[in-house]
Design an enzyme around this catalytic site. Structure first.
Site, PDB file in Angstrom:
ATOM      1  N   CYS A 319       0.440  -1.020   0.130  1.00 18.64           N
ATOM      2  CA  CYS A 319       0.191  -0.035   0.132  1.00 18.64           C
ATOM      3  C   CYS A 319       0.772   1.221   0.007  1.00 18.64           C
ATOM      4  O   CYS A 319       1.753   1.401   0.620  1.00 18.64           O
ATOM      5  CB  CYS A 319      -1.322  -0.122   1.050  1.00 18.64           C
ATOM      6  SG  CYS A 319      -1.877   2.222   1.033  1.00 18.64           S
ATOM      7  N   ARG A 418     -12.503  -0.248  -6.040  1.00 20.13           N
ATOM      8  CA  ARG A 418     -11.709   0.451  -4.976  1.00 20.13           C
ATOM      9  C   ARG A 418     -11.676   1.883  -4.315  1.00 20.13           C
ATOM     10  O   ARG A 418     -11.627   1.876  -2.624  1.00 20.13           O
ATOM     11  CB  ARG A 418     -11.084  -0.758  -4.323  1.00 20.13           C
ATOM     12  CG  ARG A 418     -10.476  -1.184  -2.795  1.00 20.13           C
ATOM     13  CD  ARG A 418      -9.366  -1.899  -3.099  1.00 20.13           C
ATOM     14  NE  ARG A 418      -9.297  -2.674  -1.494  1.00 20.13           N
ATOM     15  CZ  ARG A 418      -8.694  -1.779  -0.984  1.00 20.13           C
ATOM     16  NH1 ARG A 418      -7.827  -1.438  -1.297  1.00 20.13           N
ATOM     17  NH2 ARG A 418      -8.787  -3.138   0.424  1.00 20.13           N
TER      18      ARG A 418
HETATM   19  P1  IMP Z   1      -0.523  -7.014   4.063  1.00 24.23           P
HETATM   20  O1  IMP Z   1      -1.431  -8.160   3.912  1.00 24.23           O
HETATM   21  O2  IMP Z   1      -0.160  -6.193   4.881  1.00 24.23           O
HETATM   22  O3  IMP Z   1      -0.164  -7.297   3.075  1.00 24.23           O
HETATM   23  O4  IMP Z   1      -2.563  -6.237   2.816  1.00 24.23           O
HETATM   24  C1  IMP Z   1      -3.731  -7.051   2.928  1.00 24.23           C
HETATM   25  C2  IMP Z   1      -4.663  -5.819   2.542  1.00 24.23           C
HETATM   26  O5  IMP Z   1      -3.541  -4.678   2.261  1.00 24.23           O
HETATM   27  C3  IMP Z   1      -5.112  -5.803   1.833  1.00 24.23           C
HETATM   28  O6  IMP Z   1      -6.344  -6.126   2.825  1.00 24.23           O
HETATM   29  C4  IMP Z   1      -6.380  -4.296   1.296  1.00 24.23           C
HETATM   30  O7  IMP Z   1      -6.759  -3.788   2.474  1.00 24.23           O
HETATM   31  C5  IMP Z   1      -5.229  -3.070   1.374  1.00 24.23           C
HETATM   32  N1  IMP Z   1      -4.546  -3.541   0.102  1.00 24.23           N
HETATM   33  C6  IMP Z   1      -4.941  -4.848  -1.204  1.00 24.23           C
HETATM   34  N2  IMP Z   1      -4.398  -3.692  -2.590  1.00 24.23           N
HETATM   35  C7  IMP Z   1      -4.350  -2.657  -1.796  1.00 24.23           C
HETATM   36  C8  IMP Z   1      -3.227  -0.840  -2.719  1.00 24.23           C
HETATM   37  O8  IMP Z   1      -3.328  -1.509  -3.816  1.00 24.23           O
HETATM   38  N3  IMP Z   1      -3.368  -0.100  -1.643  1.00 24.23           N
HETATM   39  C9  IMP Z   1      -3.586   0.091  -0.897  1.00 24.23           C
HETATM   40  N4  IMP Z   1      -3.634  -1.496   0.261  1.00 24.23           N
HETATM   41  C10 IMP Z   1      -4.219  -2.328  -0.797  1.00 24.23           C
END
Ligand code: IMP
Length: 502
Positions: A319, A418
């Site tokens: 993100c 989204r």
């Molecule tokens: P991670 O487990 O830290 O990789 O975070 C996953 C979460 O990031 C997802 O469940 C979403 O809420 C969020 N997310 C997914 N795609 C994006 C993006 O492109 N930008 C910002 N947040 C994202």
């Protein structure tokens, strides 16, 4: 004048748990990780309870069919990504629901008038030695018999021998009727010393085979998350644009729970979506909403009818929302505030609305911290993207195996709904990146290891379940110097690969 919070917003790595008293009862085998997925009234049970507090992120690079089956097998649930056409998302959901652990549709079938040479060709192509003989040669035709490699002798039986001369005919077969449970099927397999048991419907049309070897696999998964018809549970992501078409289609496909997938949940769009779903389906359709990072956001979605609320803005590994737009909040601070709001809401309204900590989990101990801070369950993207079951390519990058992992806000995903704030203008910037994560092998092994760490820490805190952990947890903020003390320090590591395996 703008409001300024007095406390900085903090993330998981800034906290530690202080161990509490643990009795001799407090051993990992006694720990339950069961947790509510959807809201329930005081004194009642939630209609869906997870057996482990894990959900996989609503992302193209994480939650496809294989992930959904593998995670449900371990007791959690996947939300199949919504950034795809309604038809293909529904097909994925249907295939997960149609998959019955241990009940396998027959993939090698012949007609009775086919010959041994047809059989040999089929065996070469599919690799299976148990072949169903059906009236029309399909996997769901009327069952006439079964032929296996014990029924013919290589280079002795003439190749033009018709199958009906080789097969065990239906009249002599041990079979079972549809509706039998896996354990009943297994009893029959043992009793009759079979390798496989055909399952037929009322008209003797073939439905499945149960194989001896698959039952053993089923027994290895005591936490499987099944619905009342013993099918795997699966969730699906929706958006605030096409929900009037997508939701009915997903419901018809058998999705157990939906979740509005949006980077910002405190919006009228979510209210409209939730209200429409509740008007159409009442309590029959369960739907989560989010993401929020404060009490106001939580209360807004609670009042709008959300069955659970997702917490987290800007903390995801892929993100870049915070650096692109300057919005978000440290995940720990957001979670602590929303958990307090959930508890107050429960006290006042008698309704418990589970909260999900979404994004930003990097180390296994972050999972335990998130649960201790009040999360009922977690949503993880990067974590699951590393496994065999994620839908992305495994690639060799400079000698190390990696899996691809991209954000829903990256240009690769093109999931503009989204991030859409309404209106006609299209977004012109991205909020996520396209990346690699180190390949880590099968989901089961990795997840079991993470869960064993969670259970062990819970025991150190004297907690045998998640709600006890939340009541007993004592958290402390760590100084930047003590963060250094917390890792291996002042020694020369022998194996630098260890740092990737966490
Ligand atoms: P991670 O487990 O830290 O990789 O975070 C996953 C979460 O990031 C997802 O469940 C979403 O809420 C969020 N997310 C997914 N795609 C994006 C993006 O492109 N930008 C910002 N947040 C994202």
């Amino acid at each position: 004048m703008a409001y300024l919070y007095e406390e900085p917003s903090r993330t998981f790595s800034e906290y530690l748990l202080i161990p509490g008293y643990s009795s001799t009862e407090c051993i990992p085998v006694n720990v339950s990780l069961k947790t509510p997925l959807v809201k329930f009234k005081k004194g009642e049970e939630p209609s869906i309870t997870l057996n482990i507090p894990m959900t996989s992120a609503i992302m193209q690079s994480v939650s496809g069919e294989a992930m959904a089956k593998a995670l449900s097998r371990e007791g959690g649930i996947s939300f199949i990504y919504g950034s795809q056409p309604i038809g293909s998302q529904c097909a994925m959901v249907s295939r997960v629901k149609a998959f019955k652990a241990g009940f396998v549709p027959s993939d090698s079938n012949l007609r009775s008038e086919d010959t041994l040479s047809d059989l040999i060709a089929l065996k070469k192509k599919k690799g299976h030695s148990t072949i169903a003989v059906t009236e029309d040669g399909t996997s769901s035709g009327k069952l006439l018999g079964v032929v296996s490699s014990r029924d013919w002798r290589p280079s002795r039986t003439p190749l033009d021998t018709p199958i009906y001369q080789l097969m065990t005919p239906f009249a002599n077969l041990v079979y079972a009727k549809e509706g039998i449970t896996l354990s009943e099927a297994n009893d029959s397999i043992w009793e009759h010393k079979l390798n496989s048991l055909p399952i037929v419907d009322e008209e003797n049309h073939l439905k499945y085979f149960v194989f001896r070897k698959d039952y053993d696999c089923h027994k290895d998964n005591p936490d499987e998350l099944l619905d009342e018809k013993k099918r795997y549970r699966v969730g699906a992501g929706i958006n605030t644009r096409d929900y009037k078409e997508r939701v009915p289609a997903l419901v018809a496909s058998g999705a157990d729970v939906l979740c509005i997938d949006s980077s910002e949940g405190y919006s009228e769009w979510q209210h409209l979506t939730l209200s429409w779903i509740k008007e159409q389906y009442g309590d029959q359709v369960k739907v989560g909403a989010g993401n929020v990072v404060d009490k106001e956001g939580f209360l807004f979605l609670a009042e709008s009818g959300a069955d659970f609320v997702k917490v987290g803005i800007g903390g995801g590994s892929i993100c870049i929302t915070r650096e692109t737009k300057g919005i978000g909040r440290g995940q720990a601070t957001a979670l602590l505030e929303v958990a307090k709001a959930r508890d107050e809401y429960f006290q006042e309204q008698g309704i418990y609305i589970p909260i999900c900590s979404d994004g930003g989990i990097v180390l296994d101990y972050h999972m335990t911290l998130a649960l201790a801070m009040g999360a009922d369950f977690l949503m993880l993207g990067r974590y699951f993207a590393r496994f065999d079951e994620s839908p992305t390519e495994k690639v060799n990058v400079k000698g190390s195996y990696m899996k691809e992992y991209w954000g829903e806000g990256s240009s690769r995903a093109r999931n503009w709904q989204r991030y859409d704030l309404g209106g006609d203008e299209t977004l012109s910037f991205v909020e996520g990146v396209d990346s690699y994560v180190p390949y880590a092998g099968p989901l089961k092994d990795n997840l079991q290891l993470s869960l064993s760490k969670i259970k062990s820490t819970m025991c150190n805190c004297g907690a045998l379940n998640i709600s006890e952990l939340q009541k007993k947890a004592r958290l402390t903020v760590v100084s930047s110097t003590s963060i250094i003390e917390g890792g291996a320090h002042d020694v020369l590591l022998k194996d630098s690969q260890d740092s990737l395996k966490k």
